[in-house]
Design an enzyme around this catalytic site. Structure first.
Site, PDB file in Angstrom:
ATOM      1  N   GLU A   1     -39.930   5.078  41.931  1.00  0.00           N
ATOM      2  CA  GLU A   1     -40.163   4.101  40.864  1.00  0.00           C
ATOM      3  C   GLU A   1     -41.456   3.326  41.083  1.00  0.00           C
ATOM      4  O   GLU A   1     -42.181   3.041  40.134  1.00  0.00           O
ATOM      5  CB  GLU A   1     -38.968   3.142  40.764  1.00  0.00           C
ATOM      6  CG  GLU A   1     -37.700   3.861  40.301  1.00  0.00           C
ATOM      7  CD  GLU A   1     -36.531   2.912  40.171  1.00  0.00           C
ATOM      8  OE1 GLU A   1     -35.909   2.619  41.215  1.00  0.00           O
ATOM      9  OE2 GLU A   1     -36.248   2.447  39.058  1.00  0.00           O
TER      10      GLU A   1
ATOM     11  N   GLU B   1     -29.984   7.278  42.364  1.00  0.00           N
ATOM     12  CA  GLU B   1     -29.216   6.018  42.347  1.00  0.00           C
ATOM     13  C   GLU B   1     -27.779   6.170  41.879  1.00  0.00           C
ATOM     14  O   GLU B   1     -26.889   5.456  42.334  1.00  0.00           O
ATOM     15  CB  GLU B   1     -29.910   4.980  41.466  1.00  0.00           C
ATOM     16  CG  GLU B   1     -31.111   4.299  42.101  1.00  0.00           C
ATOM     17  CD  GLU B   1     -32.396   5.076  41.947  1.00  0.00           C
ATOM     18  OE1 GLU B   1     -32.341   6.260  41.541  1.00  0.00           O
ATOM     19  OE2 GLU B   1     -33.461   4.508  42.235  1.00  0.00           O
TER      20      GLU B   1
END
Ligand SMILES: [C]C(=O)[N][C]1[C]([O])[C]([O])[C]([C][O])O[C]1O1[C]([C]OP(=O)([O-])OP([O])(=O)O[C][C]2O[C](N3[C]=NC4=C3N=[C]N=C4[N])[C]([O])[C]2[O])[C]([O])[C]([O])[C]1[N+]1=[C][C]=[C]C(C([N])=O)=[C]1
Ligand SMILES: *[C@@H]1O[C@H](CO)[C@@H](O)[C@H](O)[C@H]1NC(C)=O
Ligand SMILES: *[C@@H]1O[C@H](CO)[C@@H](O)[C@H](O)[C@H]1NC(C)=O
Ligand SMILES: *[C@@H]1O[C@H](CO)[C@@H](O)[C@H](O)[C@H]1NC(C)=O
Length: 749
Positions: free
Chosen positions: A115, A135
């Site tokens: 990210e 995640e």
């Protein structure tokens, strides 16, 4: 270990190198996030800095956000411990920076690591760098803008696939998809990245802000279609997992209302999910699994595992060939010994079929398959045993045979050789009685199919040496198993803890609860099939044999009913002959068989345990609990007897090996999961619940205790809560709290 820190270096070319230093995988710990904010401020402020390169120290960019912070947050219920990253750092300081930022990525960029790179204006990577957003496996969603930027960089459907399946890709694929701008060697990584950043500054390369792109998103109606399909899929494959749907909603927000709004919604949803029960359970199992590798007086006394390069497997039956398959896949030479050429050939053919199966399901390349098979040799005598580092015995359950084999191999194998047995039931001390090598005799309890199932119970006696345990743990890891060290008792940890499971189901059937309802309720709880269908798949012979074994060991707490005998008498043998509780026909799903109901009625008359003939009709929740709380009760005894080192080891074992009293039902059950490909990719409710003890603690020992107590008053002693549970419930102590040494009993090792 060095403190986590972020370093800052400006070269003569005016490029600032910002480096994440938190070995070994540069997790984004709180001080790293703070350091990144600092250094980006400094780079922005300083006149001599023209451009910025963000990288990680030691060949691995970053494995993502520090999961111990999740644990902290979950313990305290305080989300303010989570740093502000998505807007504060990634948008404001990186993406909207007035100077170009290039990510130089090596090794891996996962979760928060990837990210961060997506907030940069370009990404340069080395070959074979792993990129992904895993995640969801921890019950949360990407929280640093990943749900918005990944679809904008690589298109919606691929991004949704990567996130929903937590699937990572290599940089080569990332290059094709548009996630990576160039691939260069490790030596050139920084040089090329610096130049790239300067080129952006000079406007000779594009200055891309991922969040502002829409070119890969497709039309709104296409996007809606993709997301709709993904939601339907998620409801089907991950019905108990809220994070999948939340993730898709957050993506949708960004598609409709723009990336920045998506980032805001993502940040909020992320915080909510961190506190969800699903995430608590998954994070617990994540750490619990790592903790299994710490065994007091074994792994903390300065011993080093010895290499196991060559192993012998005795017995090429179902278990033996599965174990041999696992070993050759783990790069260990295997000699497989059988008693005659016919059986030997059969064993080798089974191993070949195991390997072919993996290849045909795309889980193994043909090259690796050939390599593995080249490490296998079949033998009929002991001549190859003189240089083996480990023997695993997997012959039939017979005490004299096992004793004979152990005294033979003691003579032919080197002195350092580990002597392991796969026995599920025979006392290891008896196996080793006729030898003088009891310190290297150890149990290796694999779960069938051994080349697929991740759990390995390592069974020690008080005579097993720490070195032998350590060596077998290392072998377990090298063949990609999760080794859990357990003590000796009937069923060891998992099969013992779960033996009351099918008994509870049978008790309910005798109390008049519809068996098909029980199966439905248990599968909606999160297990793929219910206890009765499972018994059909396993075959009734197994149920009978295993029932006897446990009845002998735990006579004070078994429920026995004649149901299986009655089924056998009526010509049923489960899936084997197409007739069980269900009817099995080729090509169609099993159908509940109404003609089994009169048999159950007869069974109820024989057991006569329904008070006044009253049919029990409880809520679905109570049915689940009446089947699983007895498992919790037995798990308490496993803890109390010191069969596991710590409660979380039993959580891991129950998640990875969770099934039934014997290995054969386990075979069917796990094969089923494996072939449906549910196994591993979508954890069951028990995993989300964090394992059997964690789940019980979530509900509260008091609730488990009072429920059992209530049922025992109505339905008799089967439901009687054990003393350990009573004490913990009364004192308000979680079941997971350590067992005090004064109360531990005989078998604590
Ligand atoms: C614990 C374990 O693992 N165990 C196992 C058993 O069961 C079996 O039986 C064995 C064998 O393999 O292994 C081990 O296990 C064992 C066994 O099983 P299985 O595989 O199934 O069987 P089978 O098929 O029958 O096979 C056997 C074999 O072997 C051989 N042999 C004999 N003898 C001899 C031999 N080889 C060589 N040498 C010698 N001497 C024969 O021929 C055949 O082929 C037992 O012990 C049991 O108990 C066990 N188990 C199983 C399963 C599962 C389990 C779990 N884990 O769960 C267990
Ligand atoms: C480890 O070994 C020491 C010495 O033999 C013993 O006193 C101690 O109780 C052991 N610890 C555990 C956790 O078994
Ligand atoms: C191992 O377990 C078996 C079965 O419960 C028991 O008979 C035996 O005594 C145990 N041995 C040790 C060393 O605890
Ligand atoms: C719980 O364990 C006790 C023995 O400690 C046993 O008497 C009882 O039947 C068990 N109850 C269940 C529900 O398994």
């Amino acid at each position: 270990m060095a403190e986590p820190r972020v370093t800052f270096d400006v070269g003569n070319d005016g490029v600032a190198i910002i480096t994440i230093c938190n070995p070994p995988v540069n997790t984004l710990a709180i001080p790293i996030i703070a350091g990144l904010k600092d250094k980006f401020n400094e780079a922005t402020r300083r006149q001599d800095v023209k451009a910025i390169v963000l990288t990680g120290k030691g060949g691995r960019f970053s494995a993502g956000f520090d999961i111990t912070v999740f644990e902290e947050v979950q313990k305290n219920g305080d989300v303010s411990l989570l740093p502000e990253v998505s807007v504060d750092l990634v948008v404001n300081k990186i993406e909207d920076c007035k100077k170009p930022v290039v990510a130089a990525v090596e090794g891996l960029a996962l979760g928060g690591g990837l990210e961060l790179t997506m907030g940069c204006h370009a990404r340069i990577a080395t070959p074979k760098t792993q990129l992904g957003l895993p995640e969801l496996t921890l019950g949360v969603i990407p929280g640093f803008g990943g749900t918005q930027r990944l679809p904008r960089l690589i298109g919606l459907s691929k991004a949704v696939e990567m996130m929903m399946l937590s699937k990572s890709i290599m940089s080569e694929e990332g290059r094709k998809l548009g996630l990576i701008d160039a691939i260069v060697t490790s030596e050139e990584l920084l040089k090329v990245s610096r130049q790239w950043a300067l080129d952006i500054a000079a406007r000779s390369k594009p200055w891309m802000r991922s969040l502002h792109r829409t070119d890969k998103l497709g039309s709104l109606s296409e996007a809606r279609e993709i997301l709709k399909t993904a939601k339907q899929q998620a409801k089907k494959t991950a019905p108990n997992m809220p994070q999948h749907l939340v993730c898709l909603d957050v993506i949708e927000e960004g598609v409709i209302h723009g990336g920045y709004n998506g980032v805001l919604k993502e940040a909020k949803a992320f915080k909510d999910l961190v506190l969800s029960d699903t995430s608590k359970g998954l994070v617990h199992v994540f750490f619990a699994q790592r903790t299994t590798s710490k065994v007091p007086n074994v792994t903390d006394v300065g011993l080093k595992p010895r290499a196991v390069k060559k192993a012998a497997v005795i017995g090429g039956g179902l278990m033996g060939s599965g174990i041999a398959t696992a070993l050759i896949l783990g790069n260990i030479y295997v000699v497989l010994k059988e008693i005659n050429p016919e059986y030997l050939l059969k064993g080798i053919k089974t191993i070949e079929a195991n390997i072919r199966g993996l290849v045909s399901r795309g889980k193994l390349t043909q090259d690796k398959a050939n390599k593995a098979l080249s490490m296998l040799k079949g033998v009929l005598d002991y001549s190859e045993f003189k240089d083996v580092d480990m023997v695993i015995e997997a012959v039939i359950e017979s005490i004299p045979l096992k004793q004979k084999i152990f005294s033979e191999i003691e003579k032919v194998c080197p002195h350092h050789c580990i002597l392991a047995t796969n026995t599920s039931t025979i006392d290891l001390n008896i196996v080793g009685e006729k030898t003088s090598s009891e310190d290297r005799i150890i149990g290796a309890h694999f779960f069938s199919p051994a080349h697929v199932m991740p759990l390995l119970e390592i069974v020690r006696t008080e005579k097993t040496s720490a070195q032998a345990i350590l060596d077998l743990m290392a072998v377990g890891k090298s063949i990609k198993k999760v080794p859990v060290v357990v003590g000796n008792c009937t069923g060891f940890a998992v099969n013992r803890a779960f033996f009351p499971y099918s008994q509870g189901a049978h008790l309910l059937a005798n109390l008049g609860v519809d068996i098909f309802r029980i199966d439905r309720v248990i599968s909606s709880f999160g297990l793929p099939i219910g206890p009765f269908q499972l018994q059909d798949l396993a075959g009734y012979g197994v149920a009978t044999a295993v029932g006897k074994e446990f009845a002998k060991a735990f006579s004070d707490r078994v429920f026995q009913s004649p149901l299986v005998d009655l089924l056998l008498k009526s010509g049923r043998n489960g899936k084997n002959n197409g007739k069980g509780y269900y009817i099995y026909e080729k090509g169609s799903k099993p159908k509940p068989d109404p003609s089994v109901l009169p048999i159950i009625e007869e069974c109820k008359r024989l057991t006569n345990i329904m008070p006044g003939g009253k049919v029990l009709s409880d809520t679905d929740k109570e049915i689940v609990e009446m089947i699983l709380f007895p498992v919790v009760n037995e798990s308490c005894r496993v803890l109390e007897d010191g069969i596991v080192v710590r409660a979380s080891d039993l959580d891991v074992a129950s998640v990875l090996g969770m099934s039934f009293p014997s290995y054969r039902p386990l075979i069917s059950y796990m094969y089923l999961l494996f072939y449906l490909d549910i196994f591993c990719s979508v954890p069951g409710k028990l995993q989300m619940s964090g394992g059997i003890i964690f789940w019980a603690d979530t509900l509260g020992p008091k609730h488990v205790y009072t429920s059992l107590k209530k049922w025992s008053q109505i339905h008799g002693s089967f439901y009687k809560p054990t003393k350990f549970l009573e004490e913990r419930a009364m004192k308000g102590i979680p079941l997971s709290a350590p067992v005090s040494s004064s109360s531990t009993s005989r078998s604590r090792l």
